[in-house]
Write a protein that holds these residues in place. Sequence first.
Motif, PDB file in Angstrom:
ATOM      1  N   LYS A  21      -9.840  -3.335  -4.362  1.00 24.92           N
ATOM      2  CA  LYS A  21      -9.615  -4.591  -5.091  1.00 24.92           C
ATOM      3  C   LYS A  21      -8.126  -4.822  -5.301  1.00 24.92           C
ATOM      4  CE  LYS A  21     -10.694  -8.090  -7.850  1.00 24.92           C
ATOM      5  NZ  LYS A  21      -9.382  -8.406  -8.452  1.00 24.92           N
ATOM      6  N   PHE A  22      -7.382  -3.772  -5.623  1.00 27.39           N
ATOM      7  CA  PHE A  22      -5.933  -3.902  -5.815  1.00 27.39           C
ATOM      8  C   PHE A  22      -5.268  -4.410  -4.539  1.00 27.39           C
ATOM      9  CE2 PHE A  22      -1.617  -2.350  -5.548  1.00 27.39           C
ATOM     10  CZ  PHE A  22      -1.097  -2.561  -6.820  1.00 27.39           C
ATOM     11  N   VAL A  67       0.953  10.480  -5.720  1.00 26.53           N
ATOM     12  CA  VAL A  67       2.261  10.097  -5.192  1.00 26.53           C
ATOM     13  C   VAL A  67       2.094   9.426  -3.829  1.00 26.53           C
ATOM     14  CG1 VAL A  67       4.450  10.983  -4.280  1.00 26.53           C
ATOM     15  CG2 VAL A  67       3.565  11.845  -6.448  1.00 26.53           C
ATOM     16  N   ALA A  68       1.247  10.002  -2.980  1.00 31.25           N
ATOM     17  CA  ALA A  68       0.998   9.422  -1.655  1.00 31.25           C
ATOM     18  C   ALA A  68       0.380   8.031  -1.778  1.00 31.25           C
ATOM     19  CB  ALA A  68       0.086  10.340  -0.844  1.00 31.25           C
ATOM     20  N   GLU A  69      -0.509   7.843  -2.751  1.00 28.47           N
ATOM     21  CA  GLU A  69      -1.141   6.529  -2.951  1.00 28.47           C
ATOM     22  C   GLU A  69      -0.119   5.486  -3.376  1.00 28.47           C
ATOM     23  OE1 GLU A  69      -5.664   7.862  -4.294  1.00 28.47           O
ATOM     24  OE2 GLU A  69      -4.137   7.481  -5.809  1.00 28.47           O
ATOM     25  N   SER A  70       0.782   5.862  -4.290  1.00 23.27           N
ATOM     26  CA  SER A  70       1.789   4.907  -4.752  1.00 23.27           C
ATOM     27  C   SER A  70       2.775   4.565  -3.645  1.00 23.27           C
ATOM     28  CB  SER A  70       2.531   5.472  -5.965  1.00 23.27           C
ATOM     29  OG  SER A  70       3.289   6.620  -5.627  1.00 23.27           O
ATOM     30  N   THR A 105       2.829  -0.712   2.660  1.00 19.83           N
ATOM     31  CA  THR A 105       2.029  -1.890   2.997  1.00 19.83           C
ATOM     32  C   THR A 105       2.838  -3.175   2.802  1.00 19.83           C
ATOM     33  OG1 THR A 105       0.020  -0.724   2.304  1.00 19.83           O
ATOM     34  CG2 THR A 105      -0.113  -3.113   2.492  1.00 19.83           C
ATOM     35  N   VAL A 106       3.538  -3.263   1.676  1.00 19.96           N
ATOM     36  CA  VAL A 106       4.396  -4.431   1.415  1.00 19.96           C
ATOM     37  C   VAL A 106       5.485  -4.525   2.470  1.00 19.96           C
ATOM     38  CG1 VAL A 106       6.020  -5.467  -0.211  1.00 19.96           C
ATOM     39  CG2 VAL A 106       3.915  -4.401  -1.055  1.00 19.96           C
ATOM     40  N   LYS A 107       6.064  -3.397   2.815  1.00 23.99           N
ATOM     41  CA  LYS A 107       7.133  -3.354   3.818  1.00 23.99           C
ATOM     42  C   LYS A 107       6.650  -3.922   5.153  1.00 23.99           C
ATOM     43  CE  LYS A 107       9.116   0.019   6.937  1.00 23.99           C
ATOM     44  NZ  LYS A 107       9.212   1.448   7.298  1.00 23.99           N
ATOM     45  N   ARG A 116      -2.689  -5.027   6.376  1.00 27.60           N
ATOM     46  CA  ARG A 116      -4.056  -4.493   6.275  1.00 27.60           C
ATOM     47  C   ARG A 116      -4.234  -3.291   7.187  1.00 27.60           C
ATOM     48  NH1 ARG A 116      -9.244  -4.891   8.365  1.00 27.60           N
ATOM     49  NH2 ARG A 116      -8.442  -5.906  10.249  1.00 27.60           N
ATOM     50  N   LYS A 117      -3.632  -3.344   8.350  1.00 29.75           N
ATOM     51  CA  LYS A 117      -3.766  -2.252   9.306  1.00 29.75           C
ATOM     52  C   LYS A 117      -3.035  -0.989   8.849  1.00 29.75           C
ATOM     53  CE  LYS A 117      -6.251  -4.085  12.618  1.00 29.75           C
ATOM     54  NZ  LYS A 117      -7.597  -3.521  12.932  1.00 29.75           N
ATOM     55  N   ALA A 118      -2.123  -1.141   7.893  1.00 31.36           N
ATOM     56  CA  ALA A 118      -1.363   0.018   7.414  1.00 31.36           C
ATOM     57  C   ALA A 118      -2.158   0.857   6.425  1.00 31.36           C
ATOM     58  CB  ALA A 118      -0.055  -0.444   6.763  1.00 31.36           C
ATOM     59  N   LEU A 119      -3.318   0.353   5.994  1.00 29.06           N
ATOM     60  CA  LEU A 119      -4.107   1.055   4.983  1.00 29.06           C
ATOM     61  C   LEU A 119      -5.061   2.066   5.603  1.00 29.06           C
ATOM     62  CD1 LEU A 119      -5.155  -1.807   2.535  1.00 29.06           C
ATOM     63  CD2 LEU A 119      -3.385  -0.077   2.211  1.00 29.06           C
ATOM     64  N   GLU A 120      -5.430   3.073   4.798  1.00 27.58           N
ATOM     65  CA  GLU A 120      -6.484   3.989   5.194  1.00 27.58           C
ATOM     66  C   GLU A 120      -7.823   3.254   5.142  1.00 27.58           C
ATOM     67  OE1 GLU A 120      -6.188   7.278   2.528  1.00 27.58           O
ATOM     68  OE2 GLU A 120      -4.603   8.245   3.691  1.00 27.58           O
ATOM     69  N   SER A 121      -8.768   3.732   5.912  1.00 27.84           N
ATOM     70  CA  SER A 121     -10.046   3.029   6.039  1.00 27.84           C
ATOM     71  C   SER A 121     -10.790   2.907   4.715  1.00 27.84           C
ATOM     72  CB  SER A 121     -10.937   3.754   7.065  1.00 27.84           C
ATOM     73  OG  SER A 121     -11.165   5.105   6.668  1.00 27.84           O
ATOM     74  N   VAL A 122     -10.618   3.885   3.819  1.00 25.29           N
ATOM     75  CA  VAL A 122     -11.360   3.858   2.557  1.00 25.29           C
ATOM     76  C   VAL A 122     -10.920   2.702   1.664  1.00 25.29           C
ATOM     77  CG1 VAL A 122      -9.748   5.405   1.343  1.00 25.29           C
ATOM     78  CG2 VAL A 122     -12.164   5.304   0.644  1.00 25.29           C
ATOM     79  N   HIS A 123      -9.680   2.223   1.827  1.00 25.47           N
ATOM     80  CA  HIS A 123      -9.172   1.122   1.004  1.00 25.47           C
ATOM     81  C   HIS A 123      -9.017  -0.181   1.792  1.00 25.47           C
ATOM     82  CE1 HIS A 123      -7.233   4.518  -1.489  1.00 25.47           C
ATOM     83  NE2 HIS A 123      -8.276   4.060  -2.147  1.00 25.47           N
ATOM     84  N   ARG A 124      -9.225  -0.128   3.076  1.00 29.82           N
ATOM     85  CA  ARG A 124      -8.945  -1.293   3.917  1.00 29.82           C
ATOM     86  C   ARG A 124     -10.119  -2.263   3.925  1.00 29.82           C
ATOM     87  NH1 ARG A 124      -8.551   0.341   9.794  1.00 29.82           N
ATOM     88  NH2 ARG A 124      -6.697   1.452   9.069  1.00 29.82           N
TER      89      ARG A 124
END
Length: 286
Positions: A73-74, A231-234, A240-242, A262-270
Motif C-alpha cells: 500500500k505504501f 535498513v534494506a527496506e528503507s 525506487t524514487v531514484k 515498479r520494476k525496482a521492487l521485490e515481488s512481495v511488495h510489487r
Amino acid sequence: MFVVVGYIFMVVCIFGAYAAHGGHLGVLWQPSEIVIIFGGGLGAMIVAYGGTPLKAVIKALPSVFKGSKFNKKFYMDLFALMFEVLSKVRKEGLMSIEGDVEDPHSSPLFSKYPAIAHDHHVVEFITDYLRLMVGGNLNAFEIENLMDVEIETHHHEAEMPVNAITKLADGLPAFGIVAAVMGVVHTMGSLHLPPSALGQLIGAALVGTFMGILLAYGFVGPLATVLEIKVAESTRVFQTVKVTLLASLNGYAPQVAVEFGRKALESVHRPTFQELEQYVKEAKSR
C-alpha cells in the motif's frame, strides 16, 4: 509481533526440554551472572558507540517490535504521488511544481497521500531532487551520481545500530566466559564446603557460559538481523524514487517512469501493472 512470538517459542523449547529431562529451572536463575554478562557487554558497546551512534541504537530498537510500513500500500501511494507530480510537470512545465517542492506539507498533491507525507526522509529525498530538476542545470548522469552518494550515506548512517547490536551479540559469549571464570574462582575459594555445596557453585559458574551464548544467539543477535532487514527496506524506497525520477529526467512519460520504479521492487511488495493503473486512476479522481 514475530520477535515476541519467536522469543516465546525459543524459551519454551529450550527450558521446556531441560525441565522435561528433570532439570531444575531454579539453578539457571543467576542474577549476578546476568548483570556481569549484560553489564560488561553494554559497557563495551558504550565505549565503542557512545554519543550519536548510541542515540541511534536507542531510537532504532523499538522499531524491531513493529511491522514494516514499507508495504504494498505504501508503494502504491508512492507511485500514485510520483505519477501525479510527473504528469503535472509534463503538462505545465517544471516551474508548475515549485510550490509543491518548496512547501510539500501544504501541497495538495502530497497531502493526498498521508503515508508518504508523514515520512519526512522520503519527502525530503523527492523534493530535493525535484528542486534540482526545477532550478538546476544538472544532467541525468550527474543527478544519478548525487543520488547514489546520498543513498549510500543514508544506508551507512542507518546501519550504525545494526553494527552496534551485532558487536554486542558477538561480545556476550565472551562475557559469559568471564562470569563462568569468576564463578570458578569463587568455587576454588570455597573448597572447605561439602561436595554438595561445591557442586552447586560449579553448576552456577557454568550457567554463565550458557547465559552468554543464549543471550547472544537467541536474543540479541536476531535483533541485529531484524534491524538490518529494516535498513534494506528503507534504502529500497530511495532506490525506487531514484529509478522513477531518472526515467522521467531521461524523457520517458510518467506512466513509463512509474513502471521503471515498479520494476525496482521485490515481488512481495510489487503491485501488478493493472493494480497500479487502477489505483492511480482512483487516486487522481479524489
